[in-house]
Design a protein around this motif. Structure first.
Motif, PDB file in Angstrom:
ATOM      1  N   GLN A  43      66.692   3.250  55.321  1.00 32.47           N
ATOM      2  CA  GLN A  43      66.321   4.750  55.005  1.00 32.47           C
ATOM      3  C   GLN A  43      65.607   5.705  56.163  1.00 32.47           C
ATOM      4  OE1 GLN A  43      64.374   4.939  51.359  1.00 32.47           O
ATOM      5  NE2 GLN A  43      65.446   3.144  50.308  1.00 32.47           N
ATOM      6  N   ASP A  44      64.825   5.133  56.875  1.00 31.41           N
ATOM      7  CA  ASP A  44      63.997   5.802  57.754  1.00 31.41           C
ATOM      8  C   ASP A  44      64.994   6.276  59.012  1.00 31.41           C
ATOM      9  OD1 ASP A  44      64.614   3.174  58.562  1.00 31.41           O
ATOM     10  OD2 ASP A  44      62.630   2.953  59.744  1.00 31.41           O
ATOM     11  N   ALA A  45      66.262   5.388  59.496  1.00 31.63           N
ATOM     12  CA  ALA A  45      67.013   5.690  60.320  1.00 31.63           C
ATOM     13  C   ALA A  45      68.101   6.629  59.929  1.00 31.63           C
ATOM     14  CB  ALA A  45      67.677   4.402  60.727  1.00 31.63           C
ATOM     15  N   ILE A  46      68.646   6.538  58.707  1.00 32.25           N
ATOM     16  CA  ILE A  46      69.356   7.458  58.122  1.00 32.25           C
ATOM     17  C   ILE A  46      68.723   8.769  58.013  1.00 32.25           C
ATOM     18  CG2 ILE A  46      70.810   8.109  56.191  1.00 32.25           C
ATOM     19  CD1 ILE A  46      71.141   5.078  55.687  1.00 32.25           C
ATOM     20  N   VAL A  55      63.175  10.330  50.725  1.00 34.17           N
ATOM     21  CA  VAL A  55      63.291  10.648  49.444  1.00 34.17           C
ATOM     22  C   VAL A  55      64.767  11.159  49.090  1.00 34.17           C
ATOM     23  CG1 VAL A  55      62.525  11.929  47.336  1.00 34.17           C
ATOM     24  CG2 VAL A  55      61.020  11.291  49.050  1.00 34.17           C
ATOM     25  N   THR A  56      65.335  12.019  49.942  1.00 33.55           N
ATOM     26  CA  THR A  56      66.649  12.484  49.838  1.00 33.55           C
ATOM     27  C   THR A  56      67.860  11.193  50.131  1.00 33.55           C
ATOM     28  OG1 THR A  56      65.886  14.745  50.718  1.00 33.55           O
ATOM     29  CG2 THR A  56      68.445  14.110  50.798  1.00 33.55           C
ATOM     30  N   VAL A  57      67.401  10.708  51.033  1.00 35.02           N
ATOM     31  CA  VAL A  57      68.327   9.490  51.421  1.00 35.02           C
ATOM     32  C   VAL A  57      68.165   8.340  50.282  1.00 35.02           C
ATOM     33  CG1 VAL A  57      68.587   7.428  52.938  1.00 35.02           C
ATOM     34  CG2 VAL A  57      67.988   9.735  54.074  1.00 35.02           C
ATOM     35  N   ARG A  58      67.031   8.241  49.753  1.00 33.93           N
ATOM     36  CA  ARG A  58      67.030   7.182  48.660  1.00 33.93           C
ATOM     37  C   ARG A  58      67.832   7.835  47.626  1.00 33.93           C
ATOM     38  NH1 ARG A  58      61.676   7.487  47.830  1.00 33.93           N
ATOM     39  NH2 ARG A  58      61.329   6.278  49.790  1.00 33.93           N
ATOM     40  N   GLU A  59      67.837   8.981  47.260  1.00 36.88           N
ATOM     41  CA  GLU A  59      68.502   9.765  45.982  1.00 36.88           C
ATOM     42  C   GLU A  59      70.068   9.489  46.254  1.00 36.88           C
ATOM     43  OE1 GLU A  59      67.017  13.516  45.903  1.00 36.88           O
ATOM     44  OE2 GLU A  59      65.407  13.038  44.766  1.00 36.88           O
ATOM     45  N   ALA A  60      70.589   9.660  47.782  1.00 36.52           N
ATOM     46  CA  ALA A  60      71.803   9.508  47.969  1.00 36.52           C
ATOM     47  C   ALA A  60      72.318   7.926  47.795  1.00 36.52           C
ATOM     48  CB  ALA A  60      72.139   9.945  49.473  1.00 36.52           C
ATOM     49  N   LEU A  61      71.488   7.027  48.132  1.00 35.19           N
ATOM     50  CA  LEU A  61      71.686   5.566  48.229  1.00 35.19           C
ATOM     51  C   LEU A  61      71.894   5.225  46.379  1.00 35.19           C
ATOM     52  CD1 LEU A  61      69.621   4.251  50.529  1.00 35.19           C
ATOM     53  CD2 LEU A  61      71.713   4.467  50.735  1.00 35.19           C
ATOM     54  N   ARG A  62      70.975   5.851  45.600  1.00 34.39           N
ATOM     55  CA  ARG A  62      71.031   5.799  44.137  1.00 34.39           C
ATOM     56  C   ARG A  62      72.520   6.182  43.942  1.00 34.39           C
ATOM     57  NH1 ARG A  62      68.046   1.635  43.059  1.00 34.39           N
ATOM     58  NH2 ARG A  62      65.644   2.188  43.611  1.00 34.39           N
ATOM     59  N   ILE A  63      73.207   7.297  44.112  1.00 34.80           N
ATOM     60  CA  ILE A  63      74.419   7.748  43.920  1.00 34.80           C
ATOM     61  C   ILE A  63      75.418   6.786  44.190  1.00 34.80           C
ATOM     62  CG2 ILE A  63      76.220   9.260  44.207  1.00 34.80           C
ATOM     63  CD1 ILE A  63      73.990  11.477  44.672  1.00 34.80           C
ATOM     64  N   ALA A  74      64.931  -5.060  45.656  1.00 30.28           N
ATOM     65  CA  ALA A  74      63.696  -5.055  45.965  1.00 30.28           C
ATOM     66  C   ALA A  74      63.440  -5.909  47.196  1.00 30.28           C
ATOM     67  CB  ALA A  74      62.562  -5.702  44.798  1.00 30.28           C
ATOM     68  N   ARG A  75      62.361  -5.471  48.306  1.00 30.85           N
ATOM     69  CA  ARG A  75      62.232  -6.227  49.424  1.00 30.85           C
ATOM     70  C   ARG A  75      63.495  -5.977  50.484  1.00 30.85           C
ATOM     71  NH1 ARG A  75      58.745 -11.445  47.471  1.00 30.85           N
ATOM     72  NH2 ARG A  75      57.531 -10.289  46.076  1.00 30.85           N
ATOM     73  N   ARG A  76      64.396  -6.218  50.108  1.00 30.34           N
ATOM     74  CA  ARG A  76      65.767  -6.399  51.109  1.00 30.34           C
ATOM     75  C   ARG A  76      66.162  -4.806  51.333  1.00 30.34           C
ATOM     76  NH1 ARG A  76      71.389  -8.234  51.194  1.00 30.34           N
ATOM     77  NH2 ARG A  76      71.562  -8.090  48.806  1.00 30.34           N
ATOM     78  N   GLY A  77      66.027  -3.934  50.552  1.00 27.88           N
ATOM     79  CA  GLY A  77      66.515  -2.822  50.775  1.00 27.88           C
ATOM     80  C   GLY A  77      67.809  -2.591  50.575  1.00 27.88           C
TER      81      GLY A  77
END
Length: 227
Positions: A43-46, A55-63, A74-77
């Motif tokens: 997430q940090d690199a993206i 937070v924006t990246v996390r929301e995109a990944l959820r989509i 969890a833990r593995r990302g």
């Protein structure tokens, strides 16, 4: 993630809503094989690459997780989801069942214009070797024949299933002989639809989809053997 640089530039240039834009870019990278199954998505690199918050990246990944393209553990990302042969077999069975029900529902409403659009799509498929066009036109062909089913929920589920297979479908379209085999099937499906042979087209459509599913299963097994 330097491999996403061109995707990031496209997103920034379009100035679209951030979450959807990041999801679009990552989806495109996954479907085109730039990001491969099992690859971690930091997430940090993206976030740095796309100049957005984590937070924006996390929301995109959820989509993308909802679409079956990303697995968030969890833990593995987050990682790009890898289908197993068993996954493909299940998706194939679902696709065959859903597409059969859609084409059956649409058949009474199909007319000469729909058949001509499907025929024109077959001709376009014959004339292109561009993988993006092949994938898009393949979708158009099938939707020409079940678009009038008026079952948006079923169609939405089917679209999700198709997207999960697309990285592997791209590899198949590049295989020698697959295009011809698929085109022959498309012509037969269209012929049966023109003749309003509902039971026959449902049966043949399942054969067509299952044939592709087996090709993908064999491909996955081959990739696992050679890795």
């Amino acid at each position: 993630m330097k491999i996403l640089e061109s995707f990031a530039q496209d997103v920034i240039a379009k100035r679209q809503p951030a979450t959807a834009s990041i999801a679009d870019a990552l989806r495109d990278a996954i479907l085109k094989g730039v990001l491969k199954g099992g690859e971690p998505l930091r997430q940090d690199a993206i976030a740095k690459q796309f100049a957005v918050s984590q937070v924006t990246v996390r929301e995109a990944l959820r989509i993308l997780e909802h679409e079956g393209l990303v697995e968030v553990a969890a833990r593995r990302g987050a990682v790009v989801y890898s289908l197993s042969p068993d996954d493909v077999a299940e998706i194939t069975d679902l696709r065959a069942t859903l597409e059969g029900s859609l084409i059956k529902a649409a058949m009474p409403s199909l007319n000469a214009q729909d058949f001509e659009m499907a025929q024109a799509t077959i001709r376009q498929l014959e004339q292109t070797s561009d993988i993006d066009e092949l994938i898009a036109l393949n979708v158009v062909f099938h939707k020409c024949l079940y678009g009038k089913a008026n079952r948006p929920r079923t169609t939405a589920i089917l679209d999700r299933l198709r997207i999960s297979l697309e990285p592997y479908l791209r590899l198949l379209w590049n295989k020698t002989g697959y295009k011809r085999q698929s085109q022959d099937d498309h012509k037969k499906i269209l012929e049966l639809c023109r003749e309003k042979k509902i039971a026959e087209v449902e049966k043949f459509l399942r054969v067509h989809i299952e044939k592709t599913g087996r090709e993908i299963e064999d491909l996955l097994k081959s990739l696992a053997t050679n890795s």
